[in-house]
Write a protein that holds these residues in place. Sequence first.
Motif, PDB file in Angstrom:
ATOM      1  N   GLU A 182      -9.489  -5.529   6.412  1.00 33.74           N
ATOM      2  CA  GLU A 182      -9.546  -6.988   6.375  1.00 33.74           C
ATOM      3  C   GLU A 182      -8.289  -7.568   5.731  1.00 33.74           C
ATOM      4  OE1 GLU A 182     -12.288 -10.462   4.454  1.00 33.74           O
ATOM      5  OE2 GLU A 182     -13.337  -8.777   5.391  1.00 33.74           O
ATOM      6  N   GLN A 183      -7.786  -6.916   4.690  1.00 37.89           N
ATOM      7  CA  GLN A 183      -6.557  -7.383   4.049  1.00 37.89           C
ATOM      8  C   GLN A 183      -5.381  -7.325   5.017  1.00 37.89           C
ATOM      9  OE1 GLN A 183      -6.057  -5.004   0.516  1.00 37.89           O
ATOM     10  NE2 GLN A 183      -7.868  -5.872  -0.477  1.00 37.89           N
TER      11      GLN A 183
ATOM     12  N   GLU B 128       1.567  -7.007 -13.149  1.00 39.12           N
ATOM     13  CA  GLU B 128       1.187  -6.056 -12.103  1.00 39.12           C
ATOM     14  C   GLU B 128       1.202  -6.691 -10.717  1.00 39.12           C
ATOM     15  OE1 GLU B 128      -2.049  -3.195 -13.382  1.00 39.12           O
ATOM     16  OE2 GLU B 128      -2.199  -4.714 -14.977  1.00 39.12           O
ATOM     17  N   LEU B 129       1.511  -7.992 -10.657  1.00 33.36           N
ATOM     18  CA  LEU B 129       1.606  -8.685  -9.380  1.00 33.36           C
ATOM     19  C   LEU B 129       3.010  -8.574  -8.822  1.00 33.36           C
ATOM     20  CD1 LEU B 129      -0.300 -11.986 -10.261  1.00 33.36           C
ATOM     21  CD2 LEU B 129      -1.207  -9.995  -9.038  1.00 33.36           C
ATOM     22  N   ILE B 130       3.119  -8.615  -7.517  1.00 34.21           N
ATOM     23  CA  ILE B 130       4.414  -8.617  -6.846  1.00 34.21           C
ATOM     24  C   ILE B 130       5.183  -9.852  -7.300  1.00 34.21           C
ATOM     25  CG2 ILE B 130       5.537  -8.785  -4.580  1.00 34.21           C
ATOM     26  CD1 ILE B 130       2.915  -7.420  -3.464  1.00 34.21           C
ATOM     27  N   ASP B 131       6.474  -9.680  -7.550  1.00 35.48           N
ATOM     28  CA  ASP B 131       7.305 -10.821  -7.957  1.00 35.48           C
ATOM     29  C   ASP B 131       7.189 -11.942  -6.936  1.00 35.48           C
ATOM     30  OD1 ASP B 131       8.260  -9.674 -10.281  1.00 35.48           O
ATOM     31  OD2 ASP B 131      10.115  -8.948  -9.366  1.00 35.48           O
TER      32      ASP B 131
ATOM     33  N   SER C 108      -4.216  -6.575  -2.751  1.00 36.38           N
ATOM     34  CA  SER C 108      -3.150  -6.685  -1.756  1.00 36.38           C
ATOM     35  C   SER C 108      -1.881  -7.322  -2.315  1.00 36.38           C
ATOM     36  CB  SER C 108      -3.630  -7.467  -0.533  1.00 36.38           C
ATOM     37  OG  SER C 108      -3.997  -8.768  -0.903  1.00 36.38           O
ATOM     38  N   VAL C 109      -1.946  -7.933  -3.476  1.00 31.26           N
ATOM     39  CA  VAL C 109      -0.762  -8.593  -4.052  1.00 31.26           C
ATOM     40  C   VAL C 109      -0.283  -7.906  -5.328  1.00 31.26           C
ATOM     41  CG1 VAL C 109      -1.271 -10.817  -2.980  1.00 31.26           C
ATOM     42  CG2 VAL C 109      -2.135 -10.348  -5.272  1.00 31.26           C
ATOM     43  N   THR C 110      -0.716  -6.657  -5.529  1.00 34.03           N
ATOM     44  CA  THR C 110      -0.281  -5.918  -6.714  1.00 34.03           C
ATOM     45  C   THR C 110       0.886  -4.994  -6.372  1.00 34.03           C
ATOM     46  OG1 THR C 110      -1.912  -4.174  -6.332  1.00 34.03           O
ATOM     47  CG2 THR C 110      -2.546  -5.973  -7.832  1.00 34.03           C
ATOM     48  N   ILE C 111       1.705  -4.731  -7.374  1.00 32.85           N
ATOM     49  CA  ILE C 111       2.830  -3.811  -7.228  1.00 32.85           C
ATOM     50  C   ILE C 111       2.285  -2.434  -6.867  1.00 32.85           C
ATOM     51  CG2 ILE C 111       4.701  -2.646  -8.484  1.00 32.85           C
ATOM     52  CD1 ILE C 111       4.913  -5.195 -10.208  1.00 32.85           C
ATOM     53  N   ASP C 112       2.961  -1.768  -5.983  1.00 32.35           N
ATOM     54  CA  ASP C 112       2.603  -0.424  -5.524  1.00 32.35           C
ATOM     55  C   ASP C 112       1.314  -0.394  -4.710  1.00 32.35           C
ATOM     56  OD1 ASP C 112       4.870   0.663  -6.739  1.00 32.35           O
ATOM     57  OD2 ASP C 112       3.814   0.991  -8.636  1.00 32.35           O
ATOM     58  N   GLY C 113       0.825  -1.566  -4.305  1.00 32.63           N
ATOM     59  CA  GLY C 113      -0.337  -1.607  -3.424  1.00 32.63           C
ATOM     60  C   GLY C 113       0.075  -1.279  -1.997  1.00 32.63           C
ATOM     61  N   ASP C 114      -0.894  -1.038  -1.157  1.00 31.67           N
ATOM     62  CA  ASP C 114      -0.625  -0.674   0.238  1.00 31.67           C
ATOM     63  C   ASP C 114       0.103  -1.776   0.999  1.00 31.67           C
ATOM     64  OD1 ASP C 114      -1.848   1.781  -0.092  1.00 31.67           O
ATOM     65  OD2 ASP C 114      -3.794   1.080   0.638  1.00 31.67           O
ATOM     66  N   SER C 115      -0.033  -3.016   0.556  1.00 33.69           N
ATOM     67  CA  SER C 115       0.531  -4.160   1.288  1.00 33.69           C
ATOM     68  C   SER C 115       1.790  -4.735   0.650  1.00 33.69           C
ATOM     69  CB  SER C 115      -0.523  -5.267   1.388  1.00 33.69           C
ATOM     70  OG  SER C 115      -1.670  -4.801   2.038  1.00 33.69           O
ATOM     71  N   GLU C 116       2.332  -4.048  -0.344  1.00 37.23           N
ATOM     72  CA  GLU C 116       3.451  -4.624  -1.100  1.00 37.23           C
ATOM     73  C   GLU C 116       4.624  -5.045  -0.207  1.00 37.23           C
ATOM     74  OE1 GLU C 116       6.354  -3.759  -4.924  1.00 37.23           O
ATOM     75  OE2 GLU C 116       5.156  -2.118  -4.135  1.00 37.23           O
TER      76      GLU C 116
END
Length: 112
Positions: free
Chosen positions: A14-15, A84-87, A47-55
């Motif tokens: 879904e993400q 821990e969130l993407i910049d 989905s918006v975290t660093i090193d996540g599958d969707s980075e």
Amino acid sequence: METVVHLVSGDETEQKTALNIVRNLLDDETGSIDDVAVVAQAGGIESVTIDGDSEKQVQSLLDDGVSFKACSNTLDVMDLNESELIDGIETVPEGAVEITRLENEGYAYMRP
């Protein structure tokens, strides 16, 4: 037109679908889409975290002008820090309130 996409599910499929929809909105050739925002909360915060599958996909969308907003309440509940969130991800106090605010401003709501 403006659209807000709600990333609320922890389901990886879904993400990915939600992020693909955002890309499709950006790539629309009619020029009718003026702005796209994404609000991540609950399981969708992954989905918006660093090193996540969707980075990489999220970073590409950020680079193309999509605004991403992460729910601070969710960060607290999941014991995550803003670091821990993407910049480029903005935090908002409450994801549901942000969705409602954007809808009141005329954004169309989408949730895959």
